[in-house]
Scaffold this motif. Structure first.
Motif, short mmCIF file in Angstrom:
data_model
loop_
_atom_site.label_atom_id
_atom_site.label_comp_id
_atom_site.label_asym_id
_atom_site.label_seq_id
_atom_site.Cartn_x
_atom_site.Cartn_y
_atom_site.Cartn_z
N PHE A 139 0.82 -1.16 0.00
CA PHE A 139 -0.07 -0.05 -0.03
C PHE A 139 0.97 1.27 -0.01
O PHE A 139 1.85 1.32 0.76
CB PHE A 139 -0.84 -0.03 0.97
CG PHE A 139 -2.03 -1.18 1.32
CD1 PHE A 139 -3.23 -0.86 0.60
CD2 PHE A 139 -1.45 -2.42 1.76
CE1 PHE A 139 -3.97 -2.04 0.46
CE2 PHE A 139 -2.29 -3.53 1.71
CZ PHE A 139 -3.58 -3.50 1.13
N ALA A 140 0.67 1.97 -1.02
CA ALA A 140 1.36 3.53 -1.13
C ALA A 140 0.73 4.57 -1.92
O ALA A 140 -0.58 4.32 -2.03
CB ALA A 140 2.78 3.06 -1.88
N VAL A 141 1.27 5.57 -2.08
CA VAL A 141 0.57 6.86 -2.68
C VAL A 141 1.14 6.73 -4.07
O VAL A 141 2.37 7.02 -4.18
CB VAL A 141 0.75 8.07 -1.82
CG1 VAL A 141 0.12 9.16 -2.59
CG2 VAL A 141 0.09 7.84 -0.50
N CYS A 142 0.24 6.72 -4.78
CA CYS A 142 0.62 6.69 -6.29
C CYS A 142 1.10 8.15 -6.60
O CYS A 142 0.99 9.12 -6.16
CB CYS A 142 -0.19 6.17 -7.35
SG CYS A 142 -1.70 7.34 -7.50
N GLU A 143 1.96 8.11 -7.84
CA GLU A 143 2.58 9.47 -8.35
C GLU A 143 1.34 10.41 -8.68
O GLU A 143 1.56 11.60 -8.23
CB GLU A 143 3.34 9.08 -9.63
CG GLU A 143 3.98 10.37 -9.91
CD GLU A 143 4.95 9.99 -11.07
OE1 GLU A 143 5.83 11.00 -11.94
OE2 GLU A 143 4.86 8.84 -12.25
N GLN A 144 0.34 10.05 -9.18
CA GLN A 144 -0.72 11.14 -9.46
C GLN A 144 -1.20 11.63 -8.38
O GLN A 144 -1.47 13.08 -8.05
CB GLN A 144 -1.82 10.28 -10.36
CG GLN A 144 -1.45 9.88 -11.48
CD GLN A 144 -1.41 10.87 -12.60
OE1 GLN A 144 -2.13 11.93 -12.36
NE2 GLN A 144 -0.60 10.70 -13.59
N CYS A 145 -1.41 10.84 -7.34
CA CYS A 145 -1.93 11.56 -5.92
C CYS A 145 -1.00 12.20 -5.06
O CYS A 145 -1.31 13.15 -4.37
CB CYS A 145 -2.69 10.03 -4.77
SG CYS A 145 -4.20 9.51 -5.89
#
Length: 148
Positions: A139-145
């Motif tokens: 689980f991570a934060v994508c580049e777009q977000c």
């Protein structure tokens, strides 16, 4: 399900029939449709996603859930809870090993093929364990977000 090359569609249909027979499941139109979709598009999908992707009026949501549960029991399909309390299903392809990364914000799910678990599995086999399976979800934060 989109426009398919007839030959590929026939091959997928034959694979579905073969897998259902191998697992002792009767061959029904909804089972072939659902399994065929999961083989073609792989997933992971929620039951609602699957209903939206199938031809209109081909089967109802209860039938989809029933088939998915039978597929999970027969080890044709894997289930993961990639979002809180939301089951996702995908074809358990013995020739396609991968893991998932899920964006904590937008919930986008991507597959990745790097696997560090092979060394661990070999060590476990040396200790006498067999039929080892694993699943890794990151689980991570994508580049777009992250840019938002």
């Amino acid at each position: 399900m989109g426009i398919l090359n007839p030959k590929k569609e026939q091959e997928r249909d034959a694979l579905c029939i073969s897998l259902l027979k191998e697992k002792g499941l009767s061959i029904t139109a909804p089972r072939k449709l659902i399994l065929g979709l999961l083989i073609k598009e792989h997933g992971p999908f929620t039951a609602e996603d699957i209903l939206k992707k199938l031809p209109k009026n081909s089967c109802d949501q209860a039938t989809i859930y029933r088939c998915l549960n039978q597929f999970v029991d027969a080890q044709l399909v894997n289930t993961s809870f990639l979002e809180k309390d939301m089951a996702h299903f995908e074809y358990n392809d013995p020739h396609h090993h991968h893991h998932h990364i899920i964006c904590k914000i937008c919930k986008k799910i991507e597959s990745f093929h790097d696997c560090l678990m092979e060394k661990i599995e070999l060590n476990l086999q040396k200790k006498g364990y067999s039929n080892i399976q694993h699943r890794l979800e990151i689980f991570a934060v994508c580049e777009q977000c992250a840019k938002s």
